[in-house]
Scaffold this motif. Structure first.
Motif, short mmCIF file in Angstrom:
data_model
loop_
_atom_site.label_atom_id
_atom_site.label_comp_id
_atom_site.label_asym_id
_atom_site.label_seq_id
_atom_site.Cartn_x
_atom_site.Cartn_y
_atom_site.Cartn_z
N VAL A 103 -9.97 2.40 -3.59
CA VAL A 103 -9.08 2.31 -2.43
C VAL A 103 -7.81 1.59 -2.84
CG1 VAL A 103 -8.84 1.51 -0.06
CG2 VAL A 103 -11.09 2.25 -0.90
N GLN A 110 -3.44 3.41 3.34
CA GLN A 110 -4.37 3.40 2.22
C GLN A 110 -4.54 4.80 1.62
OE1 GLN A 110 -8.24 1.98 3.40
NE2 GLN A 110 -8.71 3.79 4.61
N ARG A 111 -4.94 4.81 0.36
CA ARG A 111 -5.25 6.07 -0.34
C ARG A 111 -6.67 5.95 -0.87
NH1 ARG A 111 -1.93 7.74 -4.81
NH2 ARG A 111 -1.86 9.85 -4.01
N LEU A 112 -7.47 6.97 -0.55
CA LEU A 112 -8.86 7.00 -0.99
C LEU A 112 -8.98 7.95 -2.18
CD1 LEU A 112 -10.52 7.30 2.53
CD2 LEU A 112 -10.11 5.21 1.20
N ARG A 113 -9.33 7.41 -3.33
CA ARG A 113 -9.47 8.21 -4.54
C ARG A 113 -10.95 8.34 -4.87
NH1 ARG A 113 -5.74 9.41 -8.22
NH2 ARG A 113 -4.37 7.78 -7.41
N VAL A 123 -7.48 12.48 -4.66
CA VAL A 123 -7.09 11.62 -3.55
C VAL A 123 -7.22 12.44 -2.27
CG1 VAL A 123 -5.18 10.38 -2.45
CG2 VAL A 123 -5.54 10.18 -4.93
N ASP A 125 -6.17 13.83 0.94
CA ASP A 125 -4.87 14.01 1.57
C ASP A 125 -4.90 15.32 2.35
OD1 ASP A 125 -4.63 16.03 -0.37
OD2 ASP A 125 -3.25 14.88 -1.62
N LEU A 163 -17.06 4.38 3.18
CA LEU A 163 -16.12 4.96 4.14
C LEU A 163 -16.41 4.46 5.55
CD1 LEU A 163 -15.84 8.71 3.04
CD2 LEU A 163 -14.28 6.82 2.52
N TRP A 181 -8.38 6.62 7.10
CA TRP A 181 -7.04 7.05 6.74
C TRP A 181 -6.95 7.21 5.22
CZ3 TRP A 181 -3.21 8.32 10.08
CH2 TRP A 181 -3.37 7.94 11.41
N SER A 182 -6.19 8.20 4.79
CA SER A 182 -5.88 8.34 3.37
C SER A 182 -4.59 9.13 3.23
CB SER A 182 -7.00 9.06 2.61
OG SER A 182 -6.70 9.12 1.22
N ASP A 183 -3.64 8.57 2.50
CA ASP A 183 -2.37 9.23 2.22
C ASP A 183 -1.67 9.68 3.50
OD1 ASP A 183 -0.66 9.89 0.00
OD2 ASP A 183 -1.00 11.99 0.50
#
Length: 196
Positions: A103, A110-113, A123, A125, A163, A181-183
């Motif tokens: 994260v 935030q970005r979830l990879r 990622v 998105d 998550l 949330w992500s990207d």
């Protein structure tokens, strides 16, 4: 005496050198349209393990290579494709499993990879959404992230718990949904379908 190569070796023989040298990168299978070659005794278990002729594929590089020539077609079947061959394989659920999460940032920024067991990464998105389906009988959630094209990765249970810990409420089509949330994108993970 039968001098034919096993189908798996034949597949590797027909791959361009550029694909062989970049085993973790997917091949341009969307450009290849060979005739159907038959069924290959290969399947991918729900835990992401690849099996060939009943035994697990233990070499990571080999599984990565095969994963790079995998295609899901409109008939709902998975195929290993080279410029000259197309072999049907069995997949228990989806071909990949996301086993680790990194994260970056927090909140809506935030970005979830996700990282798969075959060391692919993506990622979440707009082009790689997270989705959750729920088994109507058991109520068990099955979370996924789109890896590439129409190939998804099952999000491992431990990663899904991460998550859930990060989940927040957000209004989606007038309904409060639980998600992450992500990207800059919100992905509901509660498995509910918003009413129209």
């Amino acid at each position: 005496m039968d001098n034919r190569q096993p189908p798996a070796q034949s597949l590797l023989k027909h791959l361009p050198e550029s694909v062989l040298s970049a085993a973790r990168e997917p091949a341009p299978v969307h450009l290849w349209h060979p005739a159907f070659s038959g069924e290959l005794d290969m399947h991918i278990a729900r835990d992401g393990t690849w099996y060939y002729e009943g035994g697990p594929v233990t070499r990571l590089a080999l599984a990565q290579l095969f994963s790079g020539i995998l295609r899901l077609e409109e008939d709902g079947r998975y195929y290993l494709v080279t410029p000259v061959e197309k072999w049907g394989i069995r997949v228990d659920d989806v071909p990949f499993v996301a086993v680790r999460l990194e994260v970056e940032g927090a909140g809506e920024q935030q970005r979830l990879r996700f990282f798969t067991s075959l060391e692919h990464e993506v990622v979440a998105d707009a082009a790689h959404p997270i989705s959750v389906s729920v088994d109507p009988e058991s109520g068990e959630p099955s979370p996924y992230v789109l890896l590439r094209d129409n190939l998804r990765a099952l999000i491992h249970r431990n990663v899904f718990y991460e998550l859930v810990e990060r989940a927040t409420e957000h209004q989606v089509d007038g309904q409060a949904r639980l998600g992450v949330w992500s990207d800059g994108n919100f992905f509901p993970i509660d498995g509910e379908v918003a009413e129209a």
